[in-house]
Design a protein around this motif. Sequence first.
Motif, short mmCIF file in Angstrom:
data_model
loop_
_atom_site.label_atom_id
_atom_site.label_comp_id
_atom_site.label_asym_id
_atom_site.label_seq_id
_atom_site.Cartn_x
_atom_site.Cartn_y
_atom_site.Cartn_z
N THR A 308 0.83 -1.21 0.00
CA THR A 308 0.00 0.00 0.00
C THR A 308 0.86 1.25 0.00
O THR A 308 0.67 2.16 -0.83
CB THR A 308 -0.94 0.01 1.22
OG1 THR A 308 -1.76 -1.15 1.19
CG2 THR A 308 -1.80 1.27 1.23
N LEU A 309 1.80 1.31 0.92
CA LEU A 309 2.67 2.49 1.01
C LEU A 309 3.52 2.65 -0.24
O LEU A 309 3.76 3.78 -0.70
CB LEU A 309 3.55 2.40 2.25
CG LEU A 309 2.83 2.50 3.59
CD1 LEU A 309 3.77 2.21 4.75
CD2 LEU A 309 2.20 3.88 3.76
N ASP A 310 3.96 1.54 -0.81
CA ASP A 310 4.75 1.63 -2.04
C ASP A 310 3.92 2.17 -3.19
O ASP A 310 4.40 2.96 -4.01
CB ASP A 310 5.31 0.25 -2.40
CG ASP A 310 6.36 -0.23 -1.40
OD1 ASP A 310 7.05 0.64 -0.82
OD2 ASP A 310 6.49 -1.44 -1.20
N SER A 311 2.67 1.77 -3.24
CA SER A 311 1.77 2.30 -4.26
C SER A 311 1.50 3.79 -4.03
O SER A 311 1.53 4.60 -4.96
CB SER A 311 0.45 1.52 -4.27
OG SER A 311 -0.47 2.10 -5.18
N LEU A 312 1.25 4.15 -2.76
CA LEU A 312 0.97 5.55 -2.45
C LEU A 312 2.17 6.45 -2.74
O LEU A 312 2.00 7.64 -3.02
CB LEU A 312 0.60 5.67 -0.96
CG LEU A 312 -0.73 5.06 -0.53
CD1 LEU A 312 -0.88 5.16 0.99
CD2 LEU A 312 -1.90 5.75 -1.23
N SER A 313 3.38 5.89 -2.66
CA SER A 313 4.57 6.71 -2.92
C SER A 313 4.57 7.27 -4.34
O SER A 313 5.24 8.28 -4.61
CB SER A 313 5.84 5.89 -2.68
OG SER A 313 6.00 4.88 -3.66
N ASN A 314 3.82 6.64 -5.23
CA ASN A 314 3.73 7.11 -6.62
C ASN A 314 2.52 8.01 -6.84
O ASN A 314 2.33 8.51 -7.95
CB ASN A 314 3.67 5.91 -7.57
CG ASN A 314 4.93 5.08 -7.53
OD1 ASN A 314 6.03 5.61 -7.56
ND2 ASN A 314 4.77 3.76 -7.46
N HIS A 315 1.70 8.19 -5.81
CA HIS A 315 0.48 8.99 -5.95
C HIS A 315 0.35 9.99 -4.81
O HIS A 315 -0.73 10.23 -4.29
CB HIS A 315 -0.75 8.08 -6.00
CG HIS A 315 -0.73 7.09 -7.12
ND1 HIS A 315 -0.17 5.83 -6.97
CD2 HIS A 315 -1.16 7.18 -8.41
CE1 HIS A 315 -0.28 5.17 -8.12
NE2 HIS A 315 -0.87 5.96 -9.00
N SER A 316 1.48 10.58 -4.42
CA SER A 316 1.49 11.50 -3.29
C SER A 316 2.73 12.38 -3.38
O SER A 316 3.58 12.20 -4.26
CB SER A 316 1.53 10.71 -1.97
OG SER A 316 2.74 9.97 -1.88
N LEU A 317 2.82 13.31 -2.45
CA LEU A 317 4.11 13.95 -2.20
C LEU A 317 4.89 12.99 -1.33
O LEU A 317 4.52 12.75 -0.17
CB LEU A 317 3.93 15.29 -1.48
CG LEU A 317 3.48 16.49 -2.31
CD1 LEU A 317 3.27 17.69 -1.40
CD2 LEU A 317 4.50 16.82 -3.38
N PHE A 318 5.91 12.40 -1.87
CA PHE A 318 6.66 11.35 -1.17
C PHE A 318 8.04 11.90 -0.82
O PHE A 318 8.85 12.20 -1.69
CB PHE A 318 6.79 10.12 -2.07
CG PHE A 318 7.54 8.97 -1.45
CD1 PHE A 318 7.37 8.64 -0.11
CD2 PHE A 318 8.41 8.20 -2.22
CE1 PHE A 318 8.05 7.57 0.45
CE2 PHE A 318 9.09 7.12 -1.66
CZ PHE A 318 8.91 6.82 -0.32
N PHE A 319 8.29 12.07 0.49
CA PHE A 319 9.53 12.64 0.97
C PHE A 319 10.53 11.51 1.20
O PHE A 319 10.38 10.72 2.14
CB PHE A 319 9.29 13.44 2.25
CG PHE A 319 8.34 14.59 2.04
CD1 PHE A 319 8.80 15.81 1.58
CD2 PHE A 319 6.97 14.44 2.26
CE1 PHE A 319 7.94 16.88 1.37
CE2 PHE A 319 6.09 15.49 2.04
CZ PHE A 319 6.58 16.72 1.59
N THR A 320 11.52 11.44 0.34
CA THR A 320 12.43 10.28 0.33
C THR A 320 13.67 10.48 1.18
O THR A 320 14.42 9.52 1.41
CB THR A 320 12.88 9.99 -1.11
OG1 THR A 320 13.64 11.11 -1.60
CG2 THR A 320 11.68 9.77 -2.03
N ASN A 321 13.92 11.69 1.63
CA ASN A 321 15.16 11.99 2.36
C ASN A 321 14.82 12.67 3.69
O ASN A 321 15.39 13.68 4.06
CB ASN A 321 16.04 12.91 1.50
CG ASN A 321 17.51 12.83 1.86
OD1 ASN A 321 17.94 11.96 2.62
ND2 ASN A 321 18.29 13.75 1.33
N LEU A 322 13.88 12.04 4.39
CA LEU A 322 13.31 12.60 5.61
C LEU A 322 13.87 11.86 6.83
O LEU A 322 14.02 10.63 6.80
CB LEU A 322 11.79 12.46 5.57
CG LEU A 322 10.96 13.13 6.64
CD1 LEU A 322 11.03 14.65 6.52
CD2 LEU A 322 9.50 12.67 6.54
#
Length: 662
Positions: A308-322
């Motif tokens: 779910t979270l992996d899918s949402l990472s492509n449909h959201s503002l996904f902060f990768t360096n937090l």
Amino acid sequence: MSKLFPSRFKLLFYFVKTYIILSTLIRLIFVFWVFKEVDTSFFKIANTFLIGLLFDVGTVSFFALPYALYLLLIPQRWHGSVFDRIVTWFAYSLGLVIFLFSFFAEITFWEEFKNRFNFIAVDYLIYTYEVVKNINESYPIPLLLSGILLITALLLFITKRKGIFQKTFTSESTFMDKLFPTLLVLGTVIIFALFVKNKDAEQFENRYNNEIAKTGIYSFFAAFQNNELSFTDFYKTLPVNEAFAEVKNKFRKRGHSLLFPEKELIYRNVPNTDSLPELKPNVIFICVESLSAKFLGSFGNTENITPTLDSLSNHSLFFTNLFATGTRTVRGMEAITLSIPPTPGRSIVKRQNNQQLFTIGEVFKKKGYTRNFFYGGDGYFDNMNSFFGGNGFDIVDRGRGFLMDASINTTRTNIEDDEVTFENAWGIADEDIYNKVIKVADDAHNTGKPFFDFVMTTSNHRPYTYPEGKIDIPSGSGRSGAVEYTDYAICAFLKKAQTKEWYKNTVIIIMADHCASSAGRQELDVKNYHIPGLMLNVPNTSSQKVNKMASQIDIFPTLFSLLNWNYDTNLYGTDILNMKPEEERAFVGTYRKLGLLKGDDKVMVLGDQKVSNFYQWDRESNELLPLKENEAFLKEIISNYQTADYLFTNDGLKLSTLEIEN
């Protein structure tokens, strides 16, 4: 030698020897536990055990002193009397049980935190209901207790078989004979009580060597005594006005207007620079327990436990360096709500004088929002209800008989038994808390006022139990299952929320409170502060991966910017999306070590002996490579941490202070 150590003290010194042997055994276990990480060069490991031996002697002396005084003062004619035998057998047996219990407890604590006892252990002593239940659900308690009693009986048998009791009871030692060993024990106690600190064991660069050199019981009482640290007493500082000038200059460069430029305050106005209409969607913030970035497939995990979270990472503002600011839930809450670098010692959430502060809730309040804090356990734990309730949030928790401070003017709603399908030591299943969130959101939507909900989950926590039949990993089998259930519950929540009328006008933020582990052999294990952060359903905002380095404290200032808000603020955080490369940074720390990580992966760490260390962080190896100290970097880290501590200790975070100044 017999005159220096008379036979009357035979049992006492056998007790000391037994403790030292057992403590050394525990130290060996810990060495093998982290063998790949600990420095096992001969000199370092020998010094580790030598320091450990000294702390063992000091620790056991505190336990030996009462019996030594008893041996000194009891008349010779009472040696071996019924009274003497009862006192001796009871004291010796009790001492063995305490030591064995502490050793077993240390092993379980080390398994979770890779640390000797610290603040967490002290807190666990306070919150006995959750902790005892958690231990009972996580470990075979009857077996452990039986083991303690069995080993105690075995040690008693060996002691009696060796004639130690008999030599103690038949001794004809006089008062003067007994004076020297008593003074020896007393002198050791005085030296350790007055001159030896727990941190004196930390003589190594390798954190594991430092922890192994310590003694668990001594560490526990040291943490119990010193739960707060004065920044000005223990850390490098600047003149207060210079520290504030440094921080204020950063805010000015971002276009913020300081409302009291001459005061030691950071209260300021953040303008709506584009003059766009303010947006006021509902906001649901989900603070996920212990969700390390390394669990997500988006960051390279191959277990497929976060679809779910992996899918949402492509449909959201996904902060990768937090990065999280700390290693505990209360640190995450502090960072998120107060948007502040972590202060040394205990989190502000657990400290005195932490109510009526300027939090993100105050920004929401001024924009007309209702505010709720949801927790699936009893919110008295870790002082959460007092903190959130005392800062304007209404409380929704399990609420089984634990009363809040009557002076807190807030509404408390219980999660009733018929709303719970599954519950463990820490709280109800994530699905159940989300169902309650939806129910409360339905009611709030009918009032016409926007709502802000802060939701704290519990399922991704030891004992890692959750409802059966939801995922393919059996409940209670480990962290991977808990993470997969956490992901499953988020999916179920979003599916239900999407059927609601309020969903289309609701921003949902998902972020971890901290990582699942934080220990490492470095001063700070930077990799174990890396967390995911996602913003869903933000109006007029397209999905994207945000690779800028940022902190938990920046998430809500970023949201406020996306909603075009003009607002007054006391928050340290800033809009991540508008950060310039030189502004990228994250605050990471423990209760003693305070770190600043910059976008180029340089790290500076302040220690509580007025020391600072500068490193280059290697992301691949997770090594901190020493660098020559940088004065500008040092000034930046000191100014941020020093002003944050100053504001809290001098009421600069208080609403009353800001209102008076206003």
